[in-house]
Enzyme design. Sequence first.
Site, PDB file in Angstrom:
ATOM      1  N   LYS A  20       0.869  -1.132   0.132  1.00  0.00           N
ATOM      2  CA  LYS A  20      -0.090   0.079  -0.141  1.00  0.00           C
ATOM      3  C   LYS A  20       0.919   1.240   0.130  1.00  0.00           C
ATOM      4  O   LYS A  20       0.700   2.239  -0.655  1.00  0.00           O
ATOM      5  CB  LYS A  20      -0.915   0.052   1.114  1.00  0.00           C
ATOM      6  CG  LYS A  20      -2.036  -1.313   1.316  1.00  0.00           C
ATOM      7  CD  LYS A  20      -2.776  -0.977   2.382  1.00  0.00           C
ATOM      8  CE  LYS A  20      -2.373  -0.878   3.885  1.00  0.00           C
ATOM      9  NZ  LYS A  20      -1.479  -2.133   4.105  1.00  0.00           N
ATOM     10  N   ARG A  95      -9.592   0.953   9.208  1.00  0.00           N
ATOM     11  CA  ARG A  95      -9.154  -0.460   9.541  1.00  0.00           C
ATOM     12  C   ARG A  95      -9.942  -1.345  10.368  1.00  0.00           C
ATOM     13  O   ARG A  95      -9.930  -2.413  10.685  1.00  0.00           O
ATOM     14  CB  ARG A  95      -7.719  -0.433  10.131  1.00  0.00           C
ATOM     15  CG  ARG A  95      -6.223  -0.753   9.504  1.00  0.00           C
ATOM     16  CD  ARG A  95      -5.386  -0.020  10.560  1.00  0.00           C
ATOM     17  NE  ARG A  95      -4.175  -0.793  10.114  1.00  0.00           N
ATOM     18  CZ  ARG A  95      -2.892  -0.430   9.823  1.00  0.00           C
ATOM     19  NH1 ARG A  95      -2.993   0.783   9.149  1.00  0.00           N
ATOM     20  NH2 ARG A  95      -1.928  -1.099   9.473  1.00  0.00           N
ATOM     21  N   ARG A 166      11.736  -0.901  11.041  1.00  0.00           N
ATOM     22  CA  ARG A 166      10.721  -0.773  12.078  1.00  0.00           C
ATOM     23  C   ARG A 166      10.534  -1.618  13.140  1.00  0.00           C
ATOM     24  O   ARG A 166      10.386  -2.862  12.890  1.00  0.00           O
ATOM     25  CB  ARG A 166       9.550  -0.585  11.036  1.00  0.00           C
ATOM     26  CG  ARG A 166       8.939   0.827  10.853  1.00  0.00           C
ATOM     27  CD  ARG A 166       7.816   0.643   9.783  1.00  0.00           C
ATOM     28  NE  ARG A 166       6.547   0.076  10.352  1.00  0.00           N
ATOM     29  CZ  ARG A 166       5.457   0.295   9.741  1.00  0.00           C
ATOM     30  NH1 ARG A 166       4.993   0.842   8.740  1.00  0.00           N
ATOM     31  NH2 ARG A 166       4.339  -0.336  10.394  1.00  0.00           N
ATOM     32  N   ARG A 177       0.058  -8.347  13.980  1.00  0.00           N
ATOM     33  CA  ARG A 177      -0.503  -7.189  13.060  1.00  0.00           C
ATOM     34  C   ARG A 177      -1.501  -7.841  11.728  1.00  0.00           C
ATOM     35  O   ARG A 177      -2.569  -7.393  11.587  1.00  0.00           O
ATOM     36  CB  ARG A 177       0.641  -6.397  12.337  1.00  0.00           C
ATOM     37  CG  ARG A 177       1.541  -5.437  13.292  1.00  0.00           C
ATOM     38  CD  ARG A 177       2.684  -5.029  13.025  1.00  0.00           C
ATOM     39  NE  ARG A 177       2.429  -4.013  11.562  1.00  0.00           N
ATOM     40  CZ  ARG A 177       3.312  -4.039  10.743  1.00  0.00           C
ATOM     41  NH1 ARG A 177       4.481  -4.516  11.113  1.00  0.00           N
ATOM     42  NH2 ARG A 177       3.178  -3.057   9.605  1.00  0.00           N
TER      43      ARG A 177
HETATM   44  P1  AMP Z   1       0.988   0.810   9.355  1.00  0.00           P
HETATM   45  O1  AMP Z   1       2.244   1.599   9.093  1.00  0.00           O
HETATM   46  O2  AMP Z   1      -0.205   0.996   8.353  1.00  0.00           O
HETATM   47  O3  AMP Z   1       1.139  -0.780   9.290  1.00  0.00           O
HETATM   48  O4  AMP Z   1       0.452   0.940  10.778  1.00  0.00           O
HETATM   49  C1  AMP Z   1       1.436   0.842  12.034  1.00  0.00           C
HETATM   50  C2  AMP Z   1       0.523   0.596  13.208  1.00  0.00           C
HETATM   51  O5  AMP Z   1      -0.218   1.989  13.407  1.00  0.00           O
HETATM   52  C3  AMP Z   1      -0.371  -0.507  13.129  1.00  0.00           C
HETATM   53  O6  AMP Z   1      -0.274  -1.729  13.504  1.00  0.00           O
HETATM   54  C4  AMP Z   1      -1.393  -0.019  14.274  1.00  0.00           C
HETATM   55  O7  AMP Z   1      -1.111  -0.232  15.460  1.00  0.00           O
HETATM   56  C5  AMP Z   1      -1.525   1.665  13.853  1.00  0.00           C
HETATM   57  N1  AMP Z   1      -2.531   2.164  12.879  1.00  0.00           N
HETATM   58  C6  AMP Z   1      -2.166   2.378  11.740  1.00  0.00           C
HETATM   59  N2  AMP Z   1      -3.219   2.921  11.072  1.00  0.00           N
HETATM   60  C7  AMP Z   1      -4.465   2.593  12.131  1.00  0.00           C
HETATM   61  C8  AMP Z   1      -5.813   2.691  11.968  1.00  0.00           C
HETATM   62  N3  AMP Z   1      -6.388   3.227  10.853  1.00  0.00           N
HETATM   63  N4  AMP Z   1      -6.403   2.269  12.959  1.00  0.00           N
HETATM   64  C9  AMP Z   1      -5.712   2.064  14.018  1.00  0.00           C
HETATM   65  N5  AMP Z   1      -4.497   1.704  14.086  1.00  0.00           N
HETATM   66  C10 AMP Z   1      -3.725   1.962  13.307  1.00  0.00           C
END
Ligand code: AMP
Length: 223
Positions: A20, A95, A166, A177
């Site tokens: 994404k 999400r 990360r 996740r």
């Molecule tokens: P990402 O970089 O999109 O993989 O997000 C990293 C982490 O941020 C996720 O594992 C969640 O803990 C948090 N996160 C990101 N986007 C959301 C969302 N829309 N709702 C809730 N938690 C989020």
Amino acid sequence: MPVSALSTAVVLFGSPGSGKGTQAKLLTKCLKVPQISTGDMLRERVRTGNSVNAAVHATMQAGSLVSDDLVNCMVEERLAEPDCAAGFIMDGYPRTRDQAQHLCRWCQTHGLREVVIHLVVDYNIIIARLTGRRHCPRCGTLYNLITRHPKVNGVCDLDGEPLVHRDDDRESVIRERLEAYRRQTRPLLEYFREQGRPLFEVDGSQDPPEILFQKICQSIRSA
Ligand code: AMP
């Protein structure tokens, strides 16, 4: 025919590691609309942190989802900025069902139509991608130790900054996740269908990013 983002909210949907972020960056360049990555926004909050953000950090480190109230509020503030008026690329949001309802209402009120692109990627490929993922903390360029190696080990090709792994891209957190995705996020596909939103499935397992990008543009054009 060029792809147009006019008044379109492109929702890039898929599990962590489905591509994404990479596709959102390509789309923003082409469509000239912003990428809205809730993950990046949350990491920024944590970096500049206070005590509330320490709790957010702990949630992210555990691979769980941050509360809908906080994320919805953060997104709403961002969408109120003028650069979002003609459209945007959603990366990692919505999400949960609550977030999806929030976005649908927002789009209806503001006259934007949503197009959902579901990037479908095999589970084992996801694990390999996430464990090998590195990024440049300065310019955000994404690398992968298997598929997109930097020219010099551990260093960004563009600005020479040391690359970062990360915290939540470690295997035990990755599994959490992916589980959160399976339980809370994947069922939204049904919600988007119920709401009659155009939804395209794109196989993101094998193609290089540029080819995948062409397929996504084709889907947005046809929506
Ligand atoms: P990402 O970089 O999109 O993989 O997000 C990293 C982490 O941020 C996720 O594992 C969640 O803990 C948090 N996160 C990101 N986007 C959301 C969302 N829309 N709702 C809730 N938690 C989020």
